[in-house]
Design a protein around this motif. Structure first.
Motif, short mmCIF file in Angstrom:
data_model
loop_
_atom_site.label_atom_id
_atom_site.label_comp_id
_atom_site.label_asym_id
_atom_site.label_seq_id
_atom_site.Cartn_x
_atom_site.Cartn_y
_atom_site.Cartn_z
N VAL A 13 -46.93 36.03 -37.65
CA VAL A 13 -46.88 37.10 -36.65
C VAL A 13 -48.01 38.09 -36.96
O VAL A 13 -48.17 38.52 -38.10
CB VAL A 13 -45.52 37.82 -36.67
CG1 VAL A 13 -45.53 39.01 -35.71
CG2 VAL A 13 -44.41 36.85 -36.30
N ASP A 100 -50.20 39.44 -31.81
CA ASP A 100 -48.95 39.22 -31.08
C ASP A 100 -48.35 40.54 -30.61
O ASP A 100 -47.71 40.61 -29.56
CB ASP A 100 -47.93 38.51 -31.98
CG ASP A 100 -48.39 37.14 -32.41
OD1 ASP A 100 -48.49 36.24 -31.55
OD2 ASP A 100 -48.67 36.97 -33.62
N LYS A 125 -54.01 39.69 -22.39
CA LYS A 125 -53.07 38.80 -23.06
C LYS A 125 -51.68 39.00 -22.46
O LYS A 125 -50.91 39.88 -22.88
CB LYS A 125 -53.05 39.09 -24.57
CG LYS A 125 -52.25 38.08 -25.35
CD LYS A 125 -52.54 38.17 -26.84
CE LYS A 125 -51.86 37.03 -27.58
NZ LYS A 125 -52.23 36.95 -28.99
N GLU A 127 -48.90 37.56 -22.76
CA GLU A 127 -47.74 37.42 -23.64
C GLU A 127 -47.67 38.51 -24.71
O GLU A 127 -46.82 38.46 -25.62
CB GLU A 127 -47.74 36.05 -24.31
CG GLU A 127 -48.87 35.82 -25.30
CD GLU A 127 -50.15 35.28 -24.69
OE1 GLU A 127 -50.89 34.57 -25.39
OE2 GLU A 127 -50.41 35.57 -23.50
N LEU A 193 -39.87 39.54 -29.79
CA LEU A 193 -40.48 38.32 -30.31
C LEU A 193 -39.66 37.09 -29.92
O LEU A 193 -40.21 36.05 -29.51
CB LEU A 193 -40.61 38.39 -31.83
CG LEU A 193 -41.89 39.01 -32.41
CD1 LEU A 193 -41.75 39.15 -33.92
CD2 LEU A 193 -43.11 38.17 -32.06
N ARG A 196 -40.21 36.45 -26.24
CA ARG A 196 -41.52 35.85 -25.97
C ARG A 196 -41.56 34.39 -26.41
O ARG A 196 -42.12 33.53 -25.71
CB ARG A 196 -42.61 36.63 -26.69
CG ARG A 196 -44.03 36.20 -26.31
CD ARG A 196 -44.98 36.37 -27.44
NE ARG A 196 -44.60 35.58 -28.61
CZ ARG A 196 -45.29 35.57 -29.74
NH1 ARG A 196 -46.35 36.34 -29.86
NH2 ARG A 196 -44.89 34.83 -30.76
N ASN A 197 -40.97 34.10 -27.57
CA ASN A 197 -40.97 32.73 -28.07
C ASN A 197 -40.20 31.78 -27.15
O ASN A 197 -40.52 30.60 -27.06
CB ASN A 197 -40.41 32.68 -29.48
CG ASN A 197 -41.33 33.36 -30.49
OD1 ASN A 197 -42.51 33.59 -30.22
ND2 ASN A 197 -40.78 33.70 -31.66
#
Length: 406
Positions: A13, A100, A125, A127, A193, A196-197
Motif C-alpha cells: 500500500v 493508493d 487516478k 481508484e 481500501l 477499492r479492492n
C-alpha cells in the motif's frame, strides 16, 4: 524502480502524507508500522509545528530534534515540495499516480486552488483514496476555521466538561482531539481500501476531527437531544459509582505529591472497601452518595499512610478498581509497557538513537517494528525522485532551480 517495500499486512500500500502536526501524521504512522510505504511530503517554506514542539533530543530545540515529530512520523520517507510552485505541483501529480492513498490536512479549499483536490486528482487516478482531515470538515459555515486539538476539544464540548462545577473548565490535557481523531480516520481508510479492492472504486473521506471526537460524548448528546438535561462539569463524581475519585496518598521521596484513583461499582465492592477504611458496610449507592463527603474523608485518611502501589495492590486483590496516578517517569518505566515492548529504540543518523512508541496493535503472527526513524527535512528527496519517478540528475537540478524543493 521504487522504494523498498515494507513488511506486514499493509505491504504494497502506497501513501502520500501531506498532513501535519499530530492528528493526520498519526494515521500515516500507523499504516507505515504495518508495512505501508508512506512518503511524508513537507513544505520547505512552512515548518511543521510538530518539528518545533518538545521534548527535544538533548533539550536543544531544533527542527530535527523534536521527539513529538519523531514519534508520529517514524517509518516514513521524507520529501520536500513547495506546492505553491507549478513544478512541485506537477511532481505531486506524478506521485499521485504512484500512490493508493493521499492524506492531507490543509484548510478546506487550499488544494482546490492548486487543482490538487480530490475532484481533480481522481481524473488522474479514478481508484484513488483520499483523506481530508480538518478541524470541522470540508463544507459548512465553519469550514475555514483552523486550529489545534485544544480548539477541537472546545468545539466538541469536551473542554467544558473537564473540571469541577464551582471552578472554571480545566479541559483535558493537550490537543485532545488530535488523539481520538486518527483512530476514526484509520478505520475509515482501511474500509476504503477494502472497498477499492473489491470494486475498483476510489473513495473520498471528509473527516471533521472535532465532530468525530463528539462520538465520545454520544450518550450525553443523544440524551439532551431527546429532552434530557445538559451534561455539566462534576469533577470525579459518577452517577452510577460511589465512591469514585482520586485521593492523595503517601508521597515517595523526591516527589511533591502522589495520588490514587479508586472506583467502587457494586455494593459488594463497597462492603469490602468499607471494612478496610472502617465505614458502614451496608450502605446502598444512594446512601453512599448522600454521605460522599464523609466517605471521601475516610478514604483520604486511610490512604495518607500508604503508598499508591500498596493501595493499588490491596484493592485490586480485593476486586476493587484502583490504580496509582502514573507520572511521566512511571509510564516510561512501567513493567507492563516494557513487557509489551511499547517503547522502541531506533538508530538515528543525527542523534545516534531515538525512542518512539511501538505500534498500537500487536498481531498474533506478524512482528511489527517501525522501519526507520522519522525523516529529516528532505532526507529522501533524491531517492524518491529517482527511484519512484525516474528523474535524472539534470531533471532534479532543474526542479531544484525552480524552487520546488526548497
Amino acid at each position: 524502480m521504487t522504494l523498498p517495500e515494507g513488511t506486514g499486512p499493509l505491504a504494497g500500500v502506497k501513501i502520500l502524507d501531506l498532513s501535519w502536526i499530530v492528528a493526520g501524521p498519526t494515521v500515516g504512522r500507523a499504516m507505515a508500522d504495518y508495512g505501508a510505504t508512506v512518503i511524508r511530503v513537507e513544505s520547505p517554506a512552512r515548518i511543521d509545528t510538530a518539528r518545533v514542539v518538545g521534548p527535544f533530543h538533548g533539550d536543544e530545540p531544533g527542527v530535527e530534534n523534536s521527539g513529538l515529530y519523531g514519534n508520529v512520523n517514524a517509518g516514513k520517507w521524507g520529501l520536500t515540495l513547495d506546492l505553491r510552485v507549478p513544478e512541485a505541483q506537477e511532481i505531486f501529480r506524478r506521485l499521485v499516480i504512484w500512490a493508493d492513498i493521499v492524506c492531507e490536512s490543509f484548510t478546506a479549499g487550499v488544494l482546490a486552488r492548486w487543482q490538487l483536490d480530490y475532484s481533480h486528482l481522481r481524473e488522474l487516478k479514478p481508484e484513488l483514496i483520499m483523506l481530508s482531515s480538518t478541524l470541522l470538515g470540508q463544507n459548512g459555515p465553519y469550514n475555514q476555521v483552523s486550529g489545534f486539538g485544544s480548539q477541537g476539544a472546545g468545539m466538541a464540548g469536551i473542554q467544558d466538561l473537564a473540571g469541577w462545577p464551582d471552578r472554571a473548565p480545566a479541559g483535558p490535557f493537550g490537543p485532545y482531539t488530535d488523539y481520538p481523531a486518527p483512530r476514526f480516520a484509520l478505520t475509515a481508510l482501511l474500509a476504503a481500501l477494502d472497498h477499492r479492492n473489491r470494486t475498483g472504486e476510489g473513495v473520498f473521506i471528509d473527516q471533521a476531527q472535532a465532530e468525530g471526537s463528539m462520538q465520545l460524548l454520544a450518550p450525553a448528546l443523544i440524551d439532551y437531544k431527546n429532552g434530557g438535561p445538559a451534561l455539566q462539569r462534576r469533577g470525579n463524581d459518577d452517577p452510577q459509582m460511589c465512591p469514585h475519585g482520586v485521593y492523595p496518598c503517601l508521597v515517595p521521596e523526591g516527589r511533591t505529591e502522589a495520588w490514587v484513583a479508586i472506583a467502587v461499582a457494586t455494593d459488594d465492592q463497597w462492603a469490602t472497601l468499607a471494612e478496610v477504611i472502617g465505614a458502614e458496610q451496608s450502605m446502598s449507592v444512594e446512601q453512599r452518595r448522600e454521605h460522599q463527603k464523609e466517605i471521601d474523608a475516610a478514604i483520604t485518611s486511610w490512604a495518607a499512610g500508604m503508598s499508591g502501589a500498596d493501595i493499588e495492590e490491596t484493592l485490586q486483590r480485593a476486586g476493587i478498581s484502583a490504580h496509582r496516578l502514573a507520572t511521566t517517569e512511571d509510564a516510561a518505566n512501567d513493567p507492563q509497557l516494557a513487557h509489551r515492548n511499547h517503547f522502541r529504540r531506533l538508530p538515528h543518523s543525527l542523534h545516534g538513537e531515538t525512542v518512539v512508541e511501538g505500534p498500537r496493535y500487536i498481531l498474533s503472527d506478524t512482528p511489527i517494528q517501525p522501519a526507520r526513524p522519522a525523516p529529516q527535512y528532505g532526507e529522501h528527496n533524491l531517492q524518491i525522485l529517482k527511484e519512484v519517478l525516474g528523474l535524472s540528475d539534470s531533471d532534479i537540478g532543474e526542479l531544484a532551480a525552480s524552487g520546488a524543493l526548497s
